[in-house]
Design a protein around this motif. Structure first.
Motif, short mmCIF file in Angstrom:
data_model
loop_
_atom_site.label_atom_id
_atom_site.label_comp_id
_atom_site.label_asym_id
_atom_site.label_seq_id
_atom_site.Cartn_x
_atom_site.Cartn_y
_atom_site.Cartn_z
N GLY A 30 0.77 -0.76 -0.17
CA GLY A 30 -0.06 -0.24 0.35
C GLY A 30 1.04 1.01 0.25
O GLY A 30 0.78 2.47 -0.60
N THR A 31 1.96 1.03 0.87
CA THR A 31 2.40 2.45 0.68
C THR A 31 3.52 2.54 -0.12
O THR A 31 3.71 3.72 -1.01
CB THR A 31 3.93 2.08 2.10
N VAL A 32 3.76 1.37 -1.19
CA VAL A 32 4.11 1.71 -2.34
C VAL A 32 3.41 2.01 -3.52
O VAL A 32 3.66 3.29 -4.32
CB VAL A 32 4.76 0.39 -3.22
N ASP A 33 2.33 1.81 -3.42
CA ASP A 33 1.04 2.04 -4.17
C ASP A 33 1.25 3.76 -4.53
O ASP A 33 1.09 4.87 -4.93
CB ASP A 33 -0.02 1.52 -4.12
N GLN A 34 0.99 4.47 -2.76
CA GLN A 34 0.85 5.66 -2.95
C GLN A 34 1.80 6.69 -3.39
O GLN A 34 2.02 7.26 -3.38
CB GLN A 34 0.40 5.53 -1.01
N LEU A 35 3.17 5.76 -3.19
CA LEU A 35 4.43 6.66 -3.62
C LEU A 35 4.64 6.75 -5.08
O LEU A 35 5.00 7.80 -5.85
CB LEU A 35 5.58 5.56 -3.53
N ARG A 42 6.17 8.00 -12.20
CA ARG A 42 7.26 8.08 -12.94
C ARG A 42 8.47 7.86 -12.16
O ARG A 42 8.00 8.18 -11.13
CB ARG A 42 6.99 9.63 -12.92
N CYS A 43 9.20 7.96 -12.62
CA CYS A 43 10.68 7.99 -12.11
C CYS A 43 11.19 8.87 -11.72
O CYS A 43 10.87 10.21 -11.79
CB CYS A 43 11.36 6.78 -13.59
N ALA A 44 11.40 8.64 -10.33
CA ALA A 44 11.43 10.08 -9.49
C ALA A 44 13.39 11.34 -10.17
O ALA A 44 13.35 11.94 -9.73
CB ALA A 44 12.23 9.80 -8.15
N ILE A 45 13.70 10.06 -11.20
CA ILE A 45 15.05 10.99 -12.23
C ILE A 45 14.69 11.46 -13.27
O ILE A 45 14.69 12.39 -13.27
CB ILE A 45 15.87 9.77 -11.50
N CYS A 46 14.02 10.38 -14.52
CA CYS A 46 14.36 10.74 -15.31
C CYS A 46 12.79 11.10 -15.44
O CYS A 46 12.12 11.25 -17.24
CB CYS A 46 14.69 9.67 -16.11
N ALA A 58 11.46 0.51 -9.84
CA ALA A 58 11.73 -0.15 -8.41
C ALA A 58 11.90 0.83 -7.15
O ALA A 58 12.10 2.19 -7.58
CB ALA A 58 12.91 -0.96 -9.15
N VAL A 59 11.86 -0.27 -6.26
CA VAL A 59 11.97 0.75 -4.69
C VAL A 59 13.42 0.81 -4.63
O VAL A 59 14.41 -0.07 -4.58
CB VAL A 59 11.52 0.25 -3.60
N ASP A 60 13.47 2.51 -4.36
CA ASP A 60 15.11 2.66 -4.56
C ASP A 60 15.39 3.13 -2.54
O ASP A 60 14.36 3.74 -2.38
CB ASP A 60 15.63 3.97 -5.34
N HIS A 61 16.48 1.84 -2.60
CA HIS A 61 16.84 2.57 -0.85
C HIS A 61 18.07 2.51 -0.57
O HIS A 61 18.83 2.92 -1.36
CB HIS A 61 16.16 1.45 -0.02
N VAL A 68 13.99 4.11 2.63
CA VAL A 68 13.06 4.09 1.04
C VAL A 68 13.34 5.66 0.86
O VAL A 68 12.92 5.79 1.37
CB VAL A 68 11.94 3.28 0.77
N ARG A 69 13.63 5.45 -0.53
CA ARG A 69 13.70 7.26 -1.31
C ARG A 69 12.89 7.24 -1.87
O ARG A 69 12.05 8.88 -1.97
CB ARG A 69 15.89 7.88 -1.26
N ALA A 70 12.54 6.69 -2.94
CA ALA A 70 11.25 7.03 -3.92
C ALA A 70 11.69 5.70 -4.62
O ALA A 70 12.16 4.55 -4.79
CB ALA A 70 11.64 7.89 -5.21
N LEU A 71 11.40 6.02 -5.85
CA LEU A 71 10.14 5.04 -7.33
C LEU A 71 11.70 5.47 -8.25
O LEU A 71 10.98 6.56 -8.90
CB LEU A 71 9.53 4.48 -7.62
N LEU A 72 12.14 4.22 -8.78
CA LEU A 72 12.68 4.60 -10.04
C LEU A 72 12.91 3.54 -11.07
O LEU A 72 12.39 2.50 -10.63
CB LEU A 72 14.82 4.94 -9.28
N CYS A 73 12.88 4.59 -12.42
CA CYS A 73 13.17 2.83 -13.45
C CYS A 73 14.15 1.85 -13.36
O CYS A 73 15.11 2.84 -12.22
CB CYS A 73 13.00 3.68 -14.39
#
Length: 111
Positions: A30-35, A42-46, A58-61, A68-73
């Motif tokens: 659920g937390t991942v879905d909220q992120l 979208r990827c937090a970088i690109c 992917a979960v970046d940590h 956990v920082r954010a979700l990235l490609c």
């Protein structure tokens, strides 16, 4: 009867997904879905949308803290890992890329 089997499969899949995120990152599915929603899927970088990504986000940590920082490609997540999560090395790589044309010209002018 078929509907029950499908429903059980979906429930089991969701349970396994939640279990995987809890064990790897200490967060729920659920937390991942909220992120995902907070980042606009979208990827937090690109900024590529997850619909453009064959493997989704992917979960970046932080490997040192586990936070956990954010979700990235996959590409951005792998790049950060290969640079050992070192901002100084990343800045040096950016500087290198900004000088790429100058460097290439110097190499080709020598021949």
């Amino acid at each position: 009867m078929r509907v029950d089997a499908v429903a059980r499969g979906l429930i089991n899949r969701d349970h396994e997904r939640d279990k995987r995120y809890r064990s790897r990152y200490g967060i729920t599915a659920g937390t991942v879905d909220q992120l995902r929603a907070r980042q606009g899927y979208r990827c937090a970088i690109c900024d590529r949308h997850e619909s453009q990504l064959p493997r989704g986000l992917a979960v970046d940590h932080d490997h040192a803290t586990g936070y956990v920082r954010a979700l990235l490609c996959l590409t951005c997540n792998t790049a950060i890992g290969l640079l050992e999560e070192n901002a100084d090395v990343l800045r040096a790589a950016i500087h290198y890329l900004l000088r790429a044309e100058e460097l290439a010209a110097s190499v080709h002018n020598e021949t």
